[in-house]
Design a protein around this motif. Structure first.
Motif, PDB file in Angstrom:
ATOM      1  N   VAL A 302      -2.011  -1.844  -8.865  1.00 18.74           N
ATOM      2  CA  VAL A 302      -1.994  -0.850  -7.274  1.00 18.74           C
ATOM      3  C   VAL A 302      -1.991  -1.301  -6.413  1.00 18.74           C
ATOM      4  O   VAL A 302      -2.598  -1.903  -5.757  1.00 18.74           O
ATOM      5  N   GLY A 303      -1.034  -0.979  -5.699  1.00 22.40           N
ATOM      6  CA  GLY A 303      -0.845  -1.215  -3.921  1.00 22.40           C
ATOM      7  C   GLY A 303       0.788  -0.499  -3.639  1.00 22.40           C
ATOM      8  O   GLY A 303       1.514  -0.603  -4.283  1.00 22.40           O
ATOM      9  N   ARG A 304       0.379  -0.505  -2.525  1.00 18.34           N
ATOM     10  CA  ARG A 304       1.788  -0.248  -1.383  1.00 18.34           C
ATOM     11  C   ARG A 304       3.388  -1.794  -2.135  1.00 18.34           C
ATOM     12  O   ARG A 304       2.476  -2.949  -2.169  1.00 18.34           O
ATOM     13  N   LYS A 309       1.795  -7.488   0.024  1.00 19.20           N
ATOM     14  CA  LYS A 309       1.324  -7.449  -0.783  1.00 19.20           C
ATOM     15  C   LYS A 309       0.748  -8.170  -2.666  1.00 19.20           C
ATOM     16  O   LYS A 309       0.772  -8.086  -3.800  1.00 19.20           O
ATOM     17  N   LEU A 331       1.254   0.645 -10.871  1.00 19.06           N
ATOM     18  CA  LEU A 331       1.232   1.464  -9.973  1.00 19.06           C
ATOM     19  C   LEU A 331       1.709   0.986  -8.419  1.00 19.06           C
ATOM     20  O   LEU A 331       0.913   0.707  -7.614  1.00 19.06           O
ATOM     21  N   GLY A 332       3.217   1.884  -8.247  1.00 16.23           N
ATOM     22  CA  GLY A 332       2.724   1.271  -6.378  1.00 16.23           C
ATOM     23  C   GLY A 332       4.139   2.771  -6.216  1.00 16.23           C
ATOM     24  O   GLY A 332       4.732   3.563  -7.008  1.00 16.23           O
ATOM     25  N   GLY A 358       5.203   6.042  -7.449  1.00  9.89           N
ATOM     26  CA  GLY A 358       4.538   7.391  -6.738  1.00  9.89           C
ATOM     27  C   GLY A 358       3.350   7.330  -6.204  1.00  9.89           C
ATOM     28  O   GLY A 358       1.990   6.378  -6.969  1.00  9.89           O
ATOM     29  N   PHE A 359       2.483   7.763  -5.877  1.00 13.26           N
ATOM     30  CA  PHE A 359       1.054   7.629  -5.621  1.00 13.26           C
ATOM     31  C   PHE A 359       0.621   8.656  -6.204  1.00 13.26           C
ATOM     32  O   PHE A 359       0.034   9.951  -5.791  1.00 13.26           O
ATOM     33  N   ASP A 360      -1.005   8.016  -6.520  1.00 13.91           N
ATOM     34  CA  ASP A 360      -0.986   9.218  -7.520  1.00 13.91           C
ATOM     35  C   ASP A 360      -2.579   8.459  -8.072  1.00 13.91           C
ATOM     36  O   ASP A 360      -3.267   7.078  -8.581  1.00 13.91           O
ATOM     37  N   GLU A 361      -3.586   8.985  -7.467  1.00 14.70           N
ATOM     38  CA  GLU A 361      -4.864   8.195  -6.892  1.00 14.70           C
ATOM     39  C   GLU A 361      -5.852   8.530  -8.030  1.00 14.70           C
ATOM     40  O   GLU A 361      -6.423   7.755  -8.900  1.00 14.70           O
ATOM     41  N   ALA A 364      -4.631   5.260 -10.537  1.00 13.20           N
ATOM     42  CA  ALA A 364      -4.882   4.457  -9.575  1.00 13.20           C
ATOM     43  C   ALA A 364      -6.891   4.269 -10.100  1.00 13.20           C
ATOM     44  O   ALA A 364      -6.981   3.100 -11.026  1.00 13.20           O
ATOM     45  N   TYR A 368      -7.915   1.188 -12.965  1.00 15.81           N
ATOM     46  CA  TYR A 368      -9.475   0.121 -12.511  1.00 15.81           C
ATOM     47  C   TYR A 368     -10.389   0.625 -13.735  1.00 15.81           C
ATOM     48  O   TYR A 368     -11.095  -0.638 -13.923  1.00 15.81           O
ATOM     49  N   GLY A 384      -9.229  -4.571   2.192  1.00 15.00           N
ATOM     50  CA  GLY A 384      -8.953  -4.927   1.639  1.00 15.00           C
ATOM     51  C   GLY A 384      -9.752  -4.012   0.266  1.00 15.00           C
ATOM     52  O   GLY A 384     -10.999  -4.521  -0.372  1.00 15.00           O
ATOM     53  N   LEU A 385      -9.117  -2.678  -0.546  1.00 13.59           N
ATOM     54  CA  LEU A 385      -9.929  -2.139  -1.470  1.00 13.59           C
ATOM     55  C   LEU A 385      -9.743  -2.459  -2.887  1.00 13.59           C
ATOM     56  O   LEU A 385     -11.184  -2.248  -3.614  1.00 13.59           O
ATOM     57  N   ALA A 386      -8.923  -2.649  -3.124  1.00 12.30           N
ATOM     58  CA  ALA A 386      -8.314  -2.790  -4.739  1.00 12.30           C
ATOM     59  C   ALA A 386      -9.086  -3.324  -5.379  1.00 12.30           C
ATOM     60  O   ALA A 386      -9.501  -3.212  -6.763  1.00 12.30           O
ATOM     61  N   CYS A 389     -12.580  -1.838  -6.029  1.00 11.08           N
ATOM     62  CA  CYS A 389     -12.560  -0.618  -6.663  1.00 11.08           C
ATOM     63  C   CYS A 389     -12.926  -1.059  -8.479  1.00 11.08           C
ATOM     64  O   CYS A 389     -13.421  -1.126  -9.336  1.00 11.08           O
TER      65      CYS A 389
END
Ligand code: ADP
Length: 485
Positions: A302-304, A309, A331-332, A358-361, A364, A368, A384-386, A389
């Motif tokens: 998941v990321g940009r 990345k 996903l990104g 796409g961006f889909d929280e 995401a 996780y 870093g957050l990924a 999570c």
């Protein structure tokens, strides 16, 4: 008695956000309150900020703030004490804080953020609305980089110490030196021992030069940016100021990120009851068009979709994933070529690779909570957050050994396994070959179910909250305030 800190930033969750800086600026006031640190946040009054502060009251007026009248407003939003710098000629615009709706940078960004820095220094020294000045100024990133310079050269005997935090050294706020006379700084500021930066004016450089202390968002990134490879032209300065530089890892909002209460998940679970997690894996496989096989090791990303990345490395390592009879979900959103690469991999390997551009929280969160491993092969990663999570939701993070990734994941090597302390996997250097090798290690571990279960529980037991880092900021602030002068 509480330490009164003025935090100055261009972004702050939930009022305005374009990147991780906003998360940190929004989280620290809550995280530091129990540590006896009271934070007031100064922000430019972008339209979104004003809309979030309907009851704000004016504290002070400026007849001419860098070319127009301005007011300082005070209001409360989402539990934050906010000072909004209402300067319509600078901030009342469509688009995002830095770019016009057409996508170009605002031509007067140098002046817009000089105004923010100048007012921050003034308010830190003098206070506002009858309240006294602050004990310390905490400036974030280049947009607030001139604040420590204005503090250094401001009038008055009171000296307010400052801490400058770098969230990403890649954004430096470099401007034409011709604007110098408009900044209102004394001539000696325009030198290498000041704000001058390779013939230009550097706002990030100014913060690094004039602040009493410098922090960045992980200890390893703090070390890396002292090297020419990662220093982005500032490594010499950072080595010179090494004694003032430290790294404090970002935390995660663990109330928001909680697998036991997350409304986006089909099945709630926790470290003491991991079994329901299997339903999330099934749901993720279904959403991503993967075979509903509970025994297949499921890797997620998941990321940009950007060079930083390392998603190109993931696509390059696809044969290793497929060779291990594993699955991959992507996903990104980001660079067109990488988006196409993800789509192409899914198309060519239906049922075994799935991609969502796409961006889909919500999705995401399902990644996780449902993937077995989250791949984070970043070439550099300040914090870093990924991976946080992933730890929190029981997916083992497989990370490049850089920046905050190196600081937050414990590699499940021989000794860590023997000691029962691993929480994920590391690889280094950041190449496709080493990523493939780590994918192979993950596949081997997956076959040892008791070892895997242990790692998963360790991951979920990791304290990824702000607690430790809040204590570190509080200690740094107190030390800086005590040694000012
Ligand atoms: P950066 O801020 O450099 O993009 P971080 O790892 O610090 O990287 O933070 C990225 C955050 O954004 C993570 O929480 C990640 O889950 C989320 N994210 C990134 N891309 C997407 C996406 N396409 N959809 C949903 N969430 C995403």
């Amino acid at each position: 008695m509480s330490l009164r800190v003025l935090s100055v930033a261009s972004e702050c969750v939930p009022l305005v956000k374009t990147g991780g800086l906003a998360d940190v600026a929004g989280a620290l006031p809550h995280a530091l309150a129990p540590e006896g640190v009271a934070i007031t946040t100064l922000l430019p009054a972008y339209p979104k900020v004003l809309a979030a502060l309907p009851d704000a009251v004016p504290l002070r007026r400026f007849e001419d703030l860098f070319g127009g009248p301005a007011r300082l407003l005070r209001g409360q939003a989402a539990g934050l004490d906010v000072l909004a710098l209402d300067a319509p000629h600078l901030y009342d615009r469509p688009g995002n804080p830095y770019l016009s709706p057409q996508g170009g940078e605002w031509g007067d960004n140098a002046i817009r953020f000089a105004a923010l820095g100048a007012v921050a220094a003034l308010v830190a020294r003098e206070g506002a609305g009858g309240a006294p000045g602050f004990d310390l100024l905490h400036a974030h990133d280049w947009q607030a980089g001139l604040a420590p310079a204005y503090l250094r050269f401001g009038a008055g005997a009171r000296r307010v110490p400052s801490v400058f935090t770098v969230h990403n050294l890649a954004f430096q706020g470099k401007f034409d030196p011709a604007i110098f006379p408009r900044l209102g700084l004394p001539p000696q500021a325009m030198s290498t021992d000041g704000i001058e930066y390779y013939g230009a004016i550097g706002y990030l450089k100014a913060g690094l030069w004039y602040a009493d202390r410098i922090t960045t968002v992980s200890p390893t990134y703090a070390a890396e940016i002292r090297t020419p490879e990662a220093g982005m032209g500032l490594d010499g300065l950072l080595r010179g100021r090494g004694g003032a530089l430290s790294g404090i890892l970002n935390g995660l909002d663990t109330r928001d990120w909680d697998p036991a209460t997350d409304a986006d998940l089909p099945a709630a679970f926790s470290a003491v009851d991991v079994a329901p997690r299997a339903a999330n894996k099934r749901a993720l496989q279904e959403r991503m068009g993967l075979h509903p096989d509970p025994g297949a090791l499921l890797f997620g990303f998941v990321g940009r979709l950007a060079w930083q990345k390392g998603v190109d490395l993931v696509l390059g390592a696809l044969p290793a994933v497929l060779g291990a009879d594993a699955q991959l979900a992507l996903l990104g959103t980001g660079e067109w070529g990488l988006e196409e690469g993800c789509r192409g991999a899914a198309w060519a390997n239906q049922g075994r690779v799935g991609a969502q551009i796409g961006f889909d929280e919500g999705l995401a969160r399902l990644f996780y909570a449902g993937a077995d491993v989250i791949l984070v092969p970043s070439r550099f990663e300040p914090s870093g957050l990924a991976q946080l999570c992933a730890l929190r939701y029981g997916a083992l993070p497989l990370v490049a050994h850089v920046g905050g990734l190196a600081d937050s994941v414990i590699d499940a090597n021989e000794m860590a396994l023997a000691a029962g302390i691993g929480t994920g996997l590391h690889f280094s250097p950041v190449t496709r070959e080493m990523l493939e090798s780590a994918i192979g290690r993950a596949a081997q571990l997956w076959r040892d179910k008791p070892a895997w279960a242990r790692l998963q529980v360790n991951a979920m037991a990791t304290d990824v909250s702000w607690r430790r880092s809040a204590a570190a900021y509080a200690a740094l602030f107190r030390d800086t305030a005590a040694h000012a002068g």
